[in-house]
Motif scaffolding. Sequence first.
Motif, mmCIF file in Angstrom:
data_model
loop_
_atom_site.group_PDB
_atom_site.id
_atom_site.type_symbol
_atom_site.label_atom_id
_atom_site.label_comp_id
_atom_site.label_asym_id
_atom_site.label_seq_id
_atom_site.Cartn_x
_atom_site.Cartn_y
_atom_site.Cartn_z
ATOM 1 N N GLN A 71 37.252 54.217 43.282
ATOM 2 C CA GLN A 71 36.557 53.888 44.446
ATOM 3 C C GLN A 71 37.219 52.260 44.727
ATOM 4 O O GLN A 71 36.953 51.638 45.621
ATOM 5 C CB GLN A 71 35.181 53.846 44.373
ATOM 6 C CG GLN A 71 34.448 54.837 44.367
ATOM 7 C CD GLN A 71 34.676 55.758 42.939
ATOM 8 O OE1 GLN A 71 34.803 55.315 41.955
ATOM 9 N NE2 GLN A 71 34.595 57.178 43.349
ATOM 10 N N GLY A 72 38.078 51.975 43.912
ATOM 11 C CA GLY A 72 38.706 50.638 44.097
ATOM 12 C C GLY A 72 38.147 49.634 43.293
ATOM 13 O O GLY A 72 38.395 48.412 43.461
ATOM 14 N N THR A 73 36.788 49.836 42.443
ATOM 15 C CA THR A 73 36.210 48.751 41.804
ATOM 16 C C THR A 73 37.170 48.251 40.631
ATOM 17 O O THR A 73 37.605 49.253 39.730
ATOM 18 C CB THR A 73 34.796 49.209 41.290
ATOM 19 O OG1 THR A 73 34.025 49.707 42.354
ATOM 20 C CG2 THR A 73 33.945 48.226 40.581
ATOM 21 N N GLU A 74 37.169 47.075 40.501
ATOM 22 C CA GLU A 74 38.085 46.761 39.353
ATOM 23 C C GLU A 74 37.218 46.201 38.267
ATOM 24 O O GLU A 74 36.208 45.584 38.384
ATOM 25 C CB GLU A 74 38.834 45.377 39.517
ATOM 26 C CG GLU A 74 39.847 44.874 38.793
ATOM 27 C CD GLU A 74 40.800 43.839 39.254
ATOM 28 O OE1 GLU A 74 41.603 43.984 39.814
ATOM 29 O OE2 GLU A 74 40.394 42.826 38.841
ATOM 30 N N LYS A 184 35.061 33.094 38.778
ATOM 31 C CA LYS A 184 33.929 33.565 38.384
ATOM 32 C C LYS A 184 33.823 35.016 38.555
ATOM 33 O O LYS A 184 33.289 35.823 37.593
ATOM 34 C CB LYS A 184 32.691 32.698 38.997
ATOM 35 C CG LYS A 184 32.514 31.389 38.703
ATOM 36 C CD LYS A 184 31.355 31.091 39.505
ATOM 37 C CE LYS A 184 31.000 29.434 39.312
ATOM 38 N NZ LYS A 184 30.076 28.625 40.178
ATOM 39 N N GLY A 185 34.370 35.735 39.581
ATOM 40 C CA GLY A 185 34.379 37.145 39.830
ATOM 41 C C GLY A 185 35.220 37.666 38.568
ATOM 42 O O GLY A 185 34.733 38.926 38.079
ATOM 43 N N VAL A 186 36.223 37.176 38.148
ATOM 44 C CA VAL A 186 37.046 37.673 36.984
ATOM 45 C C VAL A 186 36.063 37.387 35.906
ATOM 46 O O VAL A 186 35.962 38.623 34.811
ATOM 47 C CB VAL A 186 38.238 36.923 37.014
ATOM 48 C CG1 VAL A 186 39.162 37.628 35.583
ATOM 49 C CG2 VAL A 186 39.219 37.236 38.016
ATOM 50 N N LEU A 193 29.507 42.289 34.326
ATOM 51 C CA LEU A 193 28.421 42.130 35.346
ATOM 52 C C LEU A 193 28.908 42.098 36.738
ATOM 53 O O LEU A 193 30.220 41.838 36.903
ATOM 54 C CB LEU A 193 27.945 40.834 34.926
ATOM 55 C CG LEU A 193 27.259 40.433 33.718
ATOM 56 C CD1 LEU A 193 27.065 39.017 33.365
ATOM 57 C CD2 LEU A 193 25.899 40.982 33.439
ATOM 58 N N THR A 194 28.274 42.357 37.739
ATOM 59 C CA THR A 194 28.573 42.007 39.016
ATOM 60 C C THR A 194 28.692 40.736 39.386
ATOM 61 O O THR A 194 27.806 39.921 38.697
ATOM 62 C CB THR A 194 27.619 42.743 40.231
ATOM 63 O OG1 THR A 194 26.325 42.050 39.999
ATOM 64 C CG2 THR A 194 27.500 44.403 39.678
ATOM 65 N N ASN A 214 28.589 22.760 39.183
ATOM 66 C CA ASN A 214 29.321 22.255 40.593
ATOM 67 C C ASN A 214 30.669 23.131 40.736
ATOM 68 O O ASN A 214 31.609 22.603 40.172
ATOM 69 C CB ASN A 214 29.416 20.908 40.211
ATOM 70 C CG ASN A 214 30.114 20.142 41.796
ATOM 71 O OD1 ASN A 214 30.093 20.951 42.757
ATOM 72 N ND2 ASN A 214 30.425 18.958 41.662
ATOM 73 N N GLY A 215 30.673 23.900 41.566
ATOM 74 C CA GLY A 215 31.659 24.956 41.492
ATOM 75 C C GLY A 215 32.210 25.507 40.307
ATOM 76 O O GLY A 215 31.456 26.093 39.570
ATOM 77 N N ARG A 216 33.336 25.322 39.942
ATOM 78 C CA ARG A 216 34.062 25.966 38.530
ATOM 79 C C ARG A 216 33.633 24.724 37.398
ATOM 80 O O ARG A 216 33.901 24.991 36.247
ATOM 81 C CB ARG A 216 35.323 26.007 38.617
ATOM 82 C CG ARG A 216 35.716 27.066 39.590
ATOM 83 C CD ARG A 216 37.121 27.429 39.361
ATOM 84 N NE ARG A 216 37.775 28.782 40.286
ATOM 85 C CZ ARG A 216 38.847 29.057 40.298
ATOM 86 N NH1 ARG A 216 39.813 28.902 39.166
ATOM 87 N NH2 ARG A 216 39.134 30.261 40.977
ATOM 88 N N ARG A 217 33.019 23.746 37.796
ATOM 89 C CA ARG A 217 32.562 22.549 36.599
ATOM 90 C C ARG A 217 31.193 22.987 36.164
ATOM 91 O O ARG A 217 30.169 22.799 36.992
ATOM 92 C CB ARG A 217 32.745 21.213 37.162
ATOM 93 C CG ARG A 217 32.472 20.019 36.049
ATOM 94 C CD ARG A 217 33.001 18.740 36.964
ATOM 95 N NE ARG A 217 32.906 17.766 35.770
ATOM 96 C CZ ARG A 217 32.027 16.968 35.430
ATOM 97 N NH1 ARG A 217 30.872 17.007 36.163
ATOM 98 N NH2 ARG A 217 32.282 15.991 34.557
#
Length: 232
Positions: A71-74, A184-186, A193-194, A214-217
């Motif tokens: 289905q293309g889910t990674e 964060k998605g990776v 986790l989703t 704060n974002g990636r911090r």
Amino acid sequence: MRDHHPIDVETLLNRVPICDGLEAEELAILARGTSQIVARKNQVIFQRGDHCSGFYVLVCGRVKLAFTSPQGTEKVVQVIKEGQSFCEAMLFMEAPYVFFSQAMADSLLLHVSKRSVLEELGRDHRFVQQMLGGVATGYHQLMLDLESFTLHNGAQRIIRYLLGELEEAGETGESAVIELDIPKGVIASRLNLTQEHFSRILHDLEALRLLEINGRRIVVPSVSALKKYQGL
């Protein structure tokens, strides 16, 4: 990625744990069977179904190993960081890759040919032990991942990941700052986790004043409090 200048392959190989302790002559043999790969961001390094022709060392950049569903889910299996090697275990198998490898940023890799590795294994028993050690380390990490996915909830997985980032960075203070160097998605995929669940847990931890985001911090006001949460 930094400008692509000529590199000292033998010196770089000597920094890889499985090559640690090899004599200069032995490193030279491996170096002769080593090629350089420049992979641009999002470039696929090898596909599922390809056969292993050697192992890789990441000189700079970021690389992920992942599965893709019909289905293309990674599902990200591992994120490779600078100085790490990968695919050593596949050298001893005739089976094709069941995952793919893709550059997450402009990257420079070394590819050490299977032939040169097998030749060196026949000459040096220490190298055999180190290769087996590398494979065993990968297996051990796989067992830890399985334990985490089956016995720990989402918050525990995220906290363990963040504490691991602090340990890797050498942070020893009671408060600390983490600069996430991958999306964060990776990270969410790596923790099984989703992305939505991952974000929700981060906000829950922030509401408990265990994190400041704060974002990636990410600021950790109290490392001990984070460890204590949910019995960690």
